[in-house]
Scaffold this motif. Structure first.
Motif, PDB file in Angstrom:
ATOM      1  N   ILE A  55     -21.964  -8.018 -46.484  1.00  0.00           N
ATOM      2  CA  ILE A  55     -20.758  -7.703 -47.253  1.00  0.00           C
ATOM      3  C   ILE A  55     -20.773  -6.244 -47.680  1.00  0.00           C
ATOM      4  O   ILE A  55     -19.738  -5.634 -47.868  1.00  0.00           O
ATOM      5  N   GLY A  56     -21.964  -5.666 -47.805  1.00  0.00           N
ATOM      6  CA  GLY A  56     -22.012  -4.235 -48.049  1.00  0.00           C
ATOM      7  C   GLY A  56     -22.803  -3.760 -49.238  1.00  0.00           C
ATOM      8  O   GLY A  56     -22.638  -2.624 -49.672  1.00  0.00           O
ATOM      9  N   PHE A  57     -23.694  -4.591 -49.810  1.00  0.00           N
ATOM     10  CA  PHE A  57     -24.475  -4.101 -50.940  1.00  0.00           C
ATOM     11  C   PHE A  57     -25.308  -2.896 -50.527  1.00  0.00           C
ATOM     12  O   PHE A  57     -25.245  -1.855 -51.151  1.00  0.00           O
ATOM     13  N   TYR A  58     -26.114  -3.058 -49.482  1.00  0.00           N
ATOM     14  CA  TYR A  58     -26.801  -1.927 -48.892  1.00  0.00           C
ATOM     15  C   TYR A  58     -26.028  -1.550 -47.645  1.00  0.00           C
ATOM     16  O   TYR A  58     -25.878  -2.351 -46.747  1.00  0.00           O
ATOM     17  N   GLN A  59     -25.555  -0.362 -47.588  1.00  0.00           N
ATOM     18  CA  GLN A  59     -24.794   0.082 -46.437  1.00  0.00           C
ATOM     19  C   GLN A  59     -25.758   0.772 -45.475  1.00  0.00           C
ATOM     20  O   GLN A  59     -25.780   1.986 -45.363  1.00  0.00           O
ATOM     21  N   THR A  60     -26.577  -0.066 -44.828  1.00  0.00           N
ATOM     22  CA  THR A  60     -27.591   0.444 -43.911  1.00  0.00           C
ATOM     23  C   THR A  60     -27.485  -0.292 -42.588  1.00  0.00           C
ATOM     24  O   THR A  60     -26.638  -1.150 -42.394  1.00  0.00           O
ATOM     25  N   ASP A  61     -28.403   0.021 -41.707  1.00  0.00           N
ATOM     26  CA  ASP A  61     -28.414  -0.574 -40.378  1.00  0.00           C
ATOM     27  C   ASP A  61     -28.903  -2.022 -40.411  1.00  0.00           C
ATOM     28  O   ASP A  61     -29.457  -2.488 -41.403  1.00  0.00           O
ATOM     29  N   LEU A  62     -28.710  -2.718 -39.309  1.00  0.00           N
ATOM     30  CA  LEU A  62     -29.054  -4.127 -39.195  1.00  0.00           C
ATOM     31  C   LEU A  62     -30.551  -4.377 -39.397  1.00  0.00           C
ATOM     32  O   LEU A  62     -30.942  -5.334 -40.075  1.00  0.00           O
ATOM     33  N   VAL A  63     -31.412  -3.537 -38.844  1.00  0.00           N
ATOM     34  CA  VAL A  63     -32.864  -3.721 -38.977  1.00  0.00           C
ATOM     35  C   VAL A  63     -33.286  -3.643 -40.445  1.00  0.00           C
ATOM     36  O   VAL A  63     -34.072  -4.462 -40.921  1.00  0.00           O
ATOM     37  N   LEU A 115     -43.471  -5.516 -51.389  1.00  0.00           N
ATOM     38  CA  LEU A 115     -42.911  -5.548 -50.032  1.00  0.00           C
ATOM     39  C   LEU A 115     -41.569  -4.823 -49.959  1.00  0.00           C
ATOM     40  O   LEU A 115     -41.299  -4.105 -48.993  1.00  0.00           O
ATOM     41  N   HIS A 116     -40.730  -5.018 -50.981  1.00  0.00           N
ATOM     42  CA  HIS A 116     -39.453  -4.292 -50.992  1.00  0.00           C
ATOM     43  C   HIS A 116     -39.675  -2.785 -50.995  1.00  0.00           C
ATOM     44  O   HIS A 116     -39.044  -2.059 -50.226  1.00  0.00           O
ATOM     45  N   GLN A 117     -40.568  -2.311 -51.868  1.00  0.00           N
ATOM     46  CA  GLN A 117     -40.774  -0.869 -51.968  1.00  0.00           C
ATOM     47  C   GLN A 117     -41.382  -0.296 -50.688  1.00  0.00           C
ATOM     48  O   GLN A 117     -40.978   0.779 -50.243  1.00  0.00           O
ATOM     49  N   LEU A 118     -42.303  -1.021 -50.096  1.00  0.00           N
ATOM     50  CA  LEU A 118     -42.854  -0.563 -48.815  1.00  0.00           C
ATOM     51  C   LEU A 118     -41.754  -0.481 -47.754  1.00  0.00           C
ATOM     52  O   LEU A 118     -41.691   0.493 -46.987  1.00  0.00           O
ATOM     53  N   TRP A 119     -40.890  -1.486 -47.727  1.00  0.00           N
ATOM     54  CA  TRP A 119     -39.797  -1.499 -46.751  1.00  0.00           C
ATOM     55  C   TRP A 119     -38.799  -0.386 -47.039  1.00  0.00           C
ATOM     56  O   TRP A 119     -38.323   0.296 -46.125  1.00  0.00           O
ATOM     57  N   ARG A 123     -37.997   2.616 -44.454  1.00  0.00           N
ATOM     58  CA  ARG A 123     -36.639   2.768 -43.936  1.00  0.00           C
ATOM     59  C   ARG A 123     -35.918   3.978 -44.529  1.00  0.00           C
ATOM     60  O   ARG A 123     -34.757   4.214 -44.220  1.00  0.00           O
ATOM     61  N   GLY A 124     -36.594   4.746 -45.387  1.00  0.00           N
ATOM     62  CA  GLY A 124     -36.008   5.974 -45.929  1.00  0.00           C
ATOM     63  C   GLY A 124     -34.922   5.753 -46.968  1.00  0.00           C
ATOM     64  O   GLY A 124     -34.058   6.620 -47.148  1.00  0.00           O
ATOM     65  N   LEU A 125     -34.972   4.630 -47.684  1.00  0.00           N
ATOM     66  CA  LEU A 125     -33.986   4.378 -48.736  1.00  0.00           C
ATOM     67  C   LEU A 125     -34.403   5.071 -50.023  1.00  0.00           C
ATOM     68  O   LEU A 125     -35.597   5.167 -50.335  1.00  0.00           O
ATOM     69  N   ASP A 126     -33.426   5.511 -50.796  1.00  0.00           N
ATOM     70  CA  ASP A 126     -33.706   6.186 -52.059  1.00  0.00           C
ATOM     71  C   ASP A 126     -34.392   5.270 -53.068  1.00  0.00           C
ATOM     72  O   ASP A 126     -35.016   5.740 -54.013  1.00  0.00           O
ATOM     73  N   SER A 127     -34.259   3.957 -52.891  1.00  0.00           N
ATOM     74  CA  SER A 127     -34.822   2.995 -53.833  1.00  0.00           C
ATOM     75  C   SER A 127     -36.330   2.837 -53.712  1.00  0.00           C
ATOM     76  O   SER A 127     -36.939   2.129 -54.508  1.00  0.00           O
ATOM     77  N   GLY A 128     -36.968   3.450 -52.751  1.00  0.00           N
ATOM     78  CA  GLY A 128     -38.396   3.243 -52.517  1.00  0.00           C
ATOM     79  C   GLY A 128     -39.279   4.269 -53.195  1.00  0.00           C
ATOM     80  O   GLY A 128     -39.233   5.447 -52.866  1.00  0.00           O
ATOM     81  N   SER A 129     -40.089   3.820 -54.159  1.00  0.00           N
ATOM     82  CA  SER A 129     -41.057   4.696 -54.816  1.00  0.00           C
ATOM     83  C   SER A 129     -41.967   3.861 -55.712  1.00  0.00           C
ATOM     84  O   SER A 129     -41.673   2.700 -56.002  1.00  0.00           O
ATOM     85  N   ALA A 130     -43.055   4.479 -56.178  1.00  0.00           N
ATOM     86  CA  ALA A 130     -43.967   3.791 -57.098  1.00  0.00           C
ATOM     87  C   ALA A 130     -43.263   3.462 -58.417  1.00  0.00           C
ATOM     88  O   ALA A 130     -43.480   2.399 -58.993  1.00  0.00           O
ATOM     89  N   ASN A 131     -42.429   4.391 -58.910  1.00  0.00           N
ATOM     90  CA  ASN A 131     -41.700   4.136 -60.156  1.00  0.00           C
ATOM     91  C   ASN A 131     -40.735   2.971 -60.004  1.00  0.00           C
ATOM     92  O   ASN A 131     -40.574   2.166 -60.916  1.00  0.00           O
ATOM     93  N   HIS A 132     -40.099   2.868 -58.849  1.00  0.00           N
ATOM     94  CA  HIS A 132     -39.186   1.760 -58.613  1.00  0.00           C
ATOM     95  C   HIS A 132     -39.945   0.447 -58.454  1.00  0.00           C
ATOM     96  O   HIS A 132     -39.442  -0.613 -58.788  1.00  0.00           O
ATOM     97  N   PHE A 133     -41.190   0.519 -57.960  1.00  0.00           N
ATOM     98  CA  PHE A 133     -42.032  -0.677 -57.900  1.00  0.00           C
ATOM     99  C   PHE A 133     -42.225  -1.234 -59.305  1.00  0.00           C
ATOM    100  O   PHE A 133     -42.102  -2.444 -59.529  1.00  0.00           O
TER     101      PHE A 133
END
Length: 169
Positions: A55-63, A115-119, A123-133
């Motif tokens: 539906i579009g929450f994350y506007q990223t590729d299928l993988v 696992l989310h933060q590693l992914w 995948r180069g998403l802005d949401s990935g970091s130790a602080n976000h973990f």
């Protein structure tokens, strides 16, 4: 899906990053569904996550979206199996106690946020970091405890109002 969007609505002001919440109530639903329905619950979570992302929450590729979906179903399933195999809970959950449930919540929260933060980083998403973990772990723990408490006290309230000690009678 409804819990996901409801949570986003009520916690938008304390969201740390896209998909990283300081309170994430759907985490409790994820644990609840996999504790009760095992693999079927995990499969439903994967499908719901894929639909949310489609539906579009994350506007990223299928993988990227497939990876997020798999993590949403796999993390609580691994948490369930951790509790059953390491904390001596029977598969039908007949002997689960509050300490074991908190162990499940902790295992799930660690696995999910890790696992989310590693992914996200892979995948180069802005949401990935130790602080976000840290924010995601805290949000999963808080949301899970809140959800389980609401379920427990809701059942207690219904039992009290109906003067029953067992809701199945």
């Amino acid at each position: 899906m409804a819990f996901f969007y409801f949570n986003g609505f009520i916690t938008a002001s304390i969201e740390d990053a896209r998909g990283v919440n300081w309170i994430f109530i759907p985490a409790g639903l994820r644990i609840f569904l996999t504790l009760i329905f095992d693999y079927a619950g995990a499969a439903g979570l994967v499908l719901a996550s894929l639909l949310i992302n489609y539906i579009g929450f994350y506007q990223t590729d299928l993988v990227t979206n497939l990876g997020i979906g798999v993590i949403c179903g796999l993390a609580p399933l691994l948490g369930r199996h951790f509790v059953i195999h390491n904390l001596k809970v029977s598969p039908d959950l007949s002997n689960i106690n509050m300490q074991q449930l908190l162990g499940s919540i902790t295992a799930y929260s660690f696995l999910s946020s890790g696992l989310h933060q590693l992914w996200f980083v892979a995948r180069g998403l802005d949401s990935g970091s130790a602080n976000h973990f840290i924010a995601m772990f805290t949000g999963d723990m808080a949301g899970s405890i809140l959800f389980i408490a609401i379920i427990k006290y809701g059942i207690d309230f219904i039992k009290q109002k109906s003067n029953k000690t067992n809701l199945l009678d």
